[in-house]
Design a protein around this motif. Structure first.
Motif, PDB file in Angstrom:
ATOM      1  N   GLY A   5       0.877  -1.207   0.051  1.00 35.99           N
ATOM      2  CA  GLY A   5      -0.163   0.066   0.065  1.00 35.99           C
ATOM      3  C   GLY A   5       0.943   1.325   0.144  1.00 35.99           C
ATOM      4  O   GLY A   5       0.634   2.341  -0.716  1.00 35.99           O
ATOM      5  N   MET A   6       1.921   1.101   0.682  1.00 37.75           N
ATOM      6  CA  MET A   6       2.918   2.293   0.945  1.00 37.75           C
ATOM      7  C   MET A   6       3.680   2.671  -0.560  1.00 37.75           C
ATOM      8  O   MET A   6       3.536   3.710  -0.939  1.00 37.75           O
ATOM      9  CB  MET A   6       3.713   2.058   1.908  1.00 37.75           C
ATOM     10  N   LEU A  41      -2.757   5.858  -8.067  1.00 39.11           N
ATOM     11  CA  LEU A  41      -2.809   4.712  -7.257  1.00 39.11           C
ATOM     12  C   LEU A  41      -3.070   5.137  -5.657  1.00 39.11           C
ATOM     13  O   LEU A  41      -3.127   4.197  -4.888  1.00 39.11           O
ATOM     14  CB  LEU A  41      -1.807   3.771  -7.308  1.00 39.11           C
ATOM     15  N   MET A  42      -2.855   6.382  -5.259  1.00 36.68           N
ATOM     16  CA  MET A  42      -2.751   6.771  -4.042  1.00 36.68           C
ATOM     17  C   MET A  42      -4.158   6.557  -2.980  1.00 36.68           C
ATOM     18  O   MET A  42      -3.825   5.962  -1.916  1.00 36.68           O
ATOM     19  CB  MET A  42      -2.823   8.407  -3.936  1.00 36.68           C
ATOM     20  N   LEU A  43      -5.197   6.382  -3.707  1.00 33.22           N
ATOM     21  CA  LEU A  43      -6.424   6.130  -2.836  1.00 33.22           C
ATOM     22  C   LEU A  43      -6.467   4.552  -2.515  1.00 33.22           C
ATOM     23  O   LEU A  43      -6.392   4.210  -1.429  1.00 33.22           O
ATOM     24  CB  LEU A  43      -7.634   6.714  -3.647  1.00 33.22           C
ATOM     25  N   GLY A  44      -6.216   3.750  -3.478  1.00 31.74           N
ATOM     26  CA  GLY A  44      -6.149   2.470  -3.443  1.00 31.74           C
ATOM     27  C   GLY A  44      -4.941   2.111  -2.237  1.00 31.74           C
ATOM     28  O   GLY A  44      -5.179   1.036  -1.601  1.00 31.74           O
ATOM     29  N   GLY A  45      -3.866   2.825  -2.492  1.00 29.48           N
ATOM     30  CA  GLY A  45      -2.802   2.684  -1.562  1.00 29.48           C
ATOM     31  C   GLY A  45      -2.998   2.808   0.076  1.00 29.48           C
ATOM     32  O   GLY A  45      -2.710   2.058   0.821  1.00 29.48           O
ATOM     33  N   ILE A  46      -3.614   4.116   0.144  1.00 33.61           N
ATOM     34  CA  ILE A  46      -4.100   4.469   1.431  1.00 33.61           C
ATOM     35  C   ILE A  46      -4.966   3.532   2.230  1.00 33.61           C
ATOM     36  O   ILE A  46      -4.823   3.101   3.184  1.00 33.61           O
ATOM     37  CB  ILE A  46      -4.641   5.824   1.287  1.00 33.61           C
ATOM     38  N   MET A  47      -6.066   3.034   1.328  1.00 37.49           N
ATOM     39  CA  MET A  47      -7.192   2.177   1.651  1.00 37.49           C
ATOM     40  C   MET A  47      -6.468   0.741   2.389  1.00 37.49           C
ATOM     41  O   MET A  47      -6.606   0.335   3.160  1.00 37.49           O
ATOM     42  CB  MET A  47      -8.268   1.819   0.851  1.00 37.49           C
ATOM     43  N   MET A  48      -5.311   0.222   1.505  1.00 36.61           N
ATOM     44  CA  MET A  48      -4.779  -1.026   1.690  1.00 36.61           C
ATOM     45  C   MET A  48      -3.963  -0.996   2.737  1.00 36.61           C
ATOM     46  O   MET A  48      -3.841  -1.621   3.682  1.00 36.61           O
ATOM     47  CB  MET A  48      -3.878  -1.353   0.300  1.00 36.61           C
TER      48      MET A  48
END
Length: 149
Positions: A36-37, A46-53
């Motif tokens: 995610g990071m 990809l920021m939103l998906g990475g933050i959620m992950m």
């Protein structure tokens, strides 16, 4: 029969645990946080998906409870998932007649049949416990028949 339900505090202090099967998949959750990071740092879309992950992995790793389901030693297996949280089941390998791993939609089960005819069941959440059982009690695995449709 040496296998019995005992208090956790009465377990031998000198036992050497070879394998420990825990409830929480720590390695998977850490890799989820790192992925995610990396997603956040890689591309803006990809920021939103990475933050959620990252948030989901951190929540599962730090907030959700963890516990030991079973431990493997050279002589015996210790099952911790009992009705009373301070009890455990000590099962010697030589007193196991057969064991099998059954898959179910909610949680898988490890079913152990003892020499006195009793059956011990342990809820499992991955097939890793079956791999450990094949290492320590390989010759006593009962094959599960495929169900006909």
């Amino acid at each position: 029969m040496k296998s019995q339900v005992i208090r956790i505090r009465n377990l031998p202090e000198t036992r050497s645990v070879l394998q420990r099967y825990q409830l929480k998949p720590t390695l998977f959750l850490v890799s989820m946080i790192i992925s995610g990071m990396l997603m956040v740092a890689a591309k803006p879309y990809l920021m939103l998906g990475g933050i959620m992950m990252t948030m989901l992995g951190a929540f599962c790793l730090f907030i959700m409870p963890d516990g030991i389901l079973c431990e493997f030693t050279r002589e015996y297996l210790i099952l911790y998932n009992r009705r009373r949280s301070d009890d455990c089941m000590l099962i010697y390998y030589d007193e196991i007649v057969s064991w099998k791993y059954e898959r179910h939609p909610s949680a898988d089960e490890l079913i152990i049949t003892m020499v006195d005819g009793s059956t011990q069941k342990q809820e499992c959440y991955s097939k890793r416990i079956a791999i450990y059982m094949r290492i320590y009690v390989a010759d006593k695995e009962a094959r599960v028949r495929a169900k006909k449709l």
